[in-house]
Design a protein around this motif. Structure first.
Motif, PDB file in Angstrom:
ATOM      1  N   MET A   1      -7.847   2.256   7.048  1.00  0.00           N
ATOM      2  CA  MET A   1      -7.213   0.950   6.696  1.00  0.00           C
ATOM      3  C   MET A   1      -8.084  -0.166   5.907  1.00  0.00           C
ATOM      4  O   MET A   1      -8.023  -0.722   4.835  1.00  0.00           O
ATOM      5  CB  MET A   1      -6.456   0.456   7.570  1.00  0.00           C
ATOM      6  CG  MET A   1      -5.460   1.321   8.202  1.00  0.00           C
ATOM      7  SD  MET A   1      -3.591   1.364   7.890  1.00  0.00           S
ATOM      8  CE  MET A   1      -3.111  -0.270   8.045  1.00  0.00           C
ATOM      9  N   LYS A  26      -5.550   2.358  11.552  1.00  0.00           N
ATOM     10  CA  LYS A  26      -4.177   2.170  12.154  1.00  0.00           C
ATOM     11  C   LYS A  26      -4.359   2.573  13.735  1.00  0.00           C
ATOM     12  O   LYS A  26      -4.730   3.496  14.091  1.00  0.00           O
ATOM     13  CB  LYS A  26      -2.845   2.966  11.554  1.00  0.00           C
ATOM     14  CG  LYS A  26      -2.969   4.315  11.394  1.00  0.00           C
ATOM     15  CD  LYS A  26      -1.708   4.971  11.030  1.00  0.00           C
ATOM     16  CE  LYS A  26      -1.598   4.747   9.371  1.00  0.00           C
ATOM     17  NZ  LYS A  26      -0.357   5.437   8.964  1.00  0.00           N
ATOM     18  N   ILE A  60      -9.674  -2.229   1.367  1.00  0.00           N
ATOM     19  CA  ILE A  60      -8.365  -2.319   2.137  1.00  0.00           C
ATOM     20  C   ILE A  60      -7.426  -1.481   1.824  1.00  0.00           C
ATOM     21  O   ILE A  60      -6.929  -1.575   0.583  1.00  0.00           O
ATOM     22  CB  ILE A  60      -7.682  -3.748   2.177  1.00  0.00           C
ATOM     23  CG1 ILE A  60      -8.676  -4.837   2.174  1.00  0.00           C
ATOM     24  CG2 ILE A  60      -6.591  -4.095   3.152  1.00  0.00           C
ATOM     25  CD1 ILE A  60      -9.380  -4.935   3.916  1.00  0.00           C
ATOM     26  N   ASN A  61      -7.017  -0.215   2.457  1.00  0.00           N
ATOM     27  CA  ASN A  61      -6.273   0.761   1.991  1.00  0.00           C
ATOM     28  C   ASN A  61      -6.894   1.218   0.328  1.00  0.00           C
ATOM     29  O   ASN A  61      -5.836   1.642  -0.345  1.00  0.00           O
ATOM     30  CB  ASN A  61      -4.740   0.311   1.981  1.00  0.00           C
ATOM     31  CG  ASN A  61      -4.110   0.259   3.270  1.00  0.00           C
ATOM     32  OD1 ASN A  61      -4.670   0.857   4.299  1.00  0.00           O
ATOM     33  ND2 ASN A  61      -3.169  -0.623   3.542  1.00  0.00           N
ATOM     34  N   GLU A  71      -2.493  -7.401  -4.349  1.00  0.00           N
ATOM     35  CA  GLU A  71      -2.261  -6.490  -3.721  1.00  0.00           C
ATOM     36  C   GLU A  71      -2.559  -6.279  -2.154  1.00  0.00           C
ATOM     37  O   GLU A  71      -1.744  -5.874  -1.176  1.00  0.00           O
ATOM     38  CB  GLU A  71      -2.491  -5.078  -4.423  1.00  0.00           C
ATOM     39  CG  GLU A  71      -1.569  -5.011  -5.895  1.00  0.00           C
ATOM     40  CD  GLU A  71      -2.457  -5.727  -6.834  1.00  0.00           C
ATOM     41  OE1 GLU A  71      -3.318  -6.622  -6.796  1.00  0.00           O
ATOM     42  OE2 GLU A  71      -2.050  -5.537  -8.262  1.00  0.00           O
ATOM     43  N   VAL A  72      -3.881  -6.855  -2.097  1.00  0.00           N
ATOM     44  CA  VAL A  72      -4.454  -6.751  -0.625  1.00  0.00           C
ATOM     45  C   VAL A  72      -3.840  -7.559   0.251  1.00  0.00           C
ATOM     46  O   VAL A  72      -3.276  -7.346   1.335  1.00  0.00           O
ATOM     47  CB  VAL A  72      -5.886  -6.991  -0.877  1.00  0.00           C
ATOM     48  CG1 VAL A  72      -6.571  -7.196   0.737  1.00  0.00           C
ATOM     49  CG2 VAL A  72      -6.648  -5.684  -1.407  1.00  0.00           C
ATOM     50  N   LYS A  74      -0.908  -8.584   0.222  1.00  0.00           N
ATOM     51  CA  LYS A  74       0.479  -8.160   0.649  1.00  0.00           C
ATOM     52  C   LYS A  74       0.569  -7.410   2.089  1.00  0.00           C
ATOM     53  O   LYS A  74       1.670  -7.343   2.693  1.00  0.00           O
ATOM     54  CB  LYS A  74       0.961  -7.549  -0.344  1.00  0.00           C
ATOM     55  CG  LYS A  74       1.637  -8.295  -1.576  1.00  0.00           C
ATOM     56  CD  LYS A  74       2.120  -7.102  -2.814  1.00  0.00           C
ATOM     57  CE  LYS A  74       2.647  -8.044  -4.056  1.00  0.00           C
ATOM     58  NZ  LYS A  74       3.027  -7.111  -5.090  1.00  0.00           N
ATOM     59  N   GLU A  75      -0.691  -6.688   2.203  1.00  0.00           N
ATOM     60  CA  GLU A  75      -0.883  -5.701   3.354  1.00  0.00           C
ATOM     61  C   GLU A  75      -1.345  -6.527   4.540  1.00  0.00           C
ATOM     62  O   GLU A  75      -1.426  -5.856   5.581  1.00  0.00           O
ATOM     63  CB  GLU A  75      -2.067  -4.782   2.952  1.00  0.00           C
ATOM     64  CG  GLU A  75      -1.760  -3.926   1.839  1.00  0.00           C
ATOM     65  CD  GLU A  75      -0.487  -3.022   1.974  1.00  0.00           C
ATOM     66  OE1 GLU A  75      -0.166  -2.661   3.049  1.00  0.00           O
ATOM     67  OE2 GLU A  75       0.278  -2.805   0.691  1.00  0.00           O
ATOM     68  N   ILE A  76      -1.807  -7.792   4.370  1.00  0.00           N
ATOM     69  CA  ILE A  76      -2.178  -8.534   5.357  1.00  0.00           C
ATOM     70  C   ILE A  76      -1.679  -9.926   6.070  1.00  0.00           C
ATOM     71  O   ILE A  76      -0.920 -10.400   5.006  1.00  0.00           O
ATOM     72  CB  ILE A  76      -3.778  -9.113   5.199  1.00  0.00           C
ATOM     73  CG1 ILE A  76      -4.589  -7.772   4.771  1.00  0.00           C
ATOM     74  CG2 ILE A  76      -4.390  -9.691   6.385  1.00  0.00           C
ATOM     75  CD1 ILE A  76      -6.099  -8.046   4.252  1.00  0.00           C
ATOM     76  N   SER A 148       3.193  -6.633   8.062  1.00  0.00           N
ATOM     77  CA  SER A 148       1.902  -6.286   7.610  1.00  0.00           C
ATOM     78  C   SER A 148       1.254  -4.989   8.324  1.00  0.00           C
ATOM     79  O   SER A 148       1.713  -4.960   9.538  1.00  0.00           O
ATOM     80  CB  SER A 148       0.958  -7.339   7.333  1.00  0.00           C
ATOM     81  OG  SER A 148       1.726  -8.752   6.790  1.00  0.00           O
ATOM     82  N   ASP A 149       0.676  -4.410   7.436  1.00  0.00           N
ATOM     83  CA  ASP A 149      -0.065  -3.284   8.092  1.00  0.00           C
ATOM     84  C   ASP A 149      -1.273  -3.761   8.891  1.00  0.00           C
ATOM     85  O   ASP A 149      -1.710  -2.976   9.810  1.00  0.00           O
ATOM     86  CB  ASP A 149      -0.587  -2.284   7.179  1.00  0.00           C
ATOM     87  CG  ASP A 149       0.632  -1.556   6.322  1.00  0.00           C
ATOM     88  OD1 ASP A 149       1.774  -1.458   6.868  1.00  0.00           O
ATOM     89  OD2 ASP A 149       0.404  -1.186   5.266  1.00  0.00           O
ATOM     90  N   LYS A 179      -0.319  -0.249  13.269  1.00  0.00           N
ATOM     91  CA  LYS A 179      -0.982  -1.468  12.638  1.00  0.00           C
ATOM     92  C   LYS A 179      -2.417  -1.406  12.937  1.00  0.00           C
ATOM     93  O   LYS A 179      -2.951  -0.848  13.927  1.00  0.00           O
ATOM     94  CB  LYS A 179      -0.344  -2.652  13.032  1.00  0.00           C
ATOM     95  CG  LYS A 179       1.275  -2.849  12.507  1.00  0.00           C
ATOM     96  CD  LYS A 179       1.654  -4.265  13.195  1.00  0.00           C
ATOM     97  CE  LYS A 179       3.237  -4.191  12.933  1.00  0.00           C
ATOM     98  NZ  LYS A 179       3.531  -4.084  11.565  1.00  0.00           N
TER      99      LYS A 179
END
Length: 212
Positions: A1, A26, A60-61, A71-72, A74-76, A148-149, A179
């Protein structure tokens, strides 16, 4: 991740990060520790895309947190040690978060209630004027509601009383699956029951990395 390879960051002649290599995956809950000046904050800000590296990379991913920052992020979810000086009132802030980050307002209200924060009675109050504990509870509620992931907490319990800390731990336990949870902390005892990995930094390097 999160993949960090040979990451180096300098501020003038000072080396804040010195060829750091690590991965966060994760189902890992990590305590990131070290003295002031060890490089913890620089590492977090590099993950969030605040800093351009002098060498090495962060992904990040598979995404670049600077070139693909929207975009990043959105994951955090990120809860800083010092709450930002937001001048919006609570109602405006929740609506802004809902629209900009696609977070369900009802979920924010739900998790705030789980943190024993009465938002309904404070909707017209400025976030800036809330107590430190109330700010922290609201930011925690938002971070969990965002789904969030990756969730990063910088000294998350600093402004929380013992009961609020218990509520915080309980909510994280309920929402930790699949996560990455990253805790920047000076007090391992406060998160020891939550983490399964402990990283210690010193002088810009990872000096120990223990999984358990």
């Amino acid at each position: 991740m999160i993949k960090i390879e040979n990451l180096t960051k300098k501020f003038g002649s000072h080396v804040s990060l010195d060829s750091v290599n690590c991965e966060f995956n994760k189902n890992e809950s990590i305590a990131l520790m070290g003295a002031n000046g060890a490089g913890k904050t620089t590492l977090i800000r590099s993950i969030l895309g605040y800093y351009h590296a002098d060498a090495g990379s962060v992904s990040i991913n598979g995404l670049d947190p600077i070139k693909q920052r929207v975009e990043v992020l959105k994951e955090i979810s990120f809860v800083p040690q010092l709450p930002p000086p937001i001048k919006l009132n609570i109602e405006e802030l929740i609506h802004y978060i809902s629209v900009s980050a696609e977070v369900d307002e009802d979920k924010i209200m739900h998790y705030a209630n789980e943190m024993k924060l009465d938002l309904a009675a404070n909707m017209k109050k400025s976030f800036f004027k809330l107590s430190g504990g109330m700010k922290q509870k609201l930011l925690i509620a938002i971070s969990i509601a965002k789904r969030s992931d990756i969730i990063i907490y910088d000294e998350p319990t600093a402004n929380l009383d013992p009961k609020a800390r218990d509520d915080f731990y309980r909510l994280l336990k309920q929402n930790e699956d699949e996560k990455v949870l990253l805790f920047v902390t000076h007090r391992l005892e406060e998160v020891k029951d939550l983490v399964n990995r402990q990283i210690y930094m010193d002088l810009g390097k990872v000096v120990s990395d223990e999984k358990f």
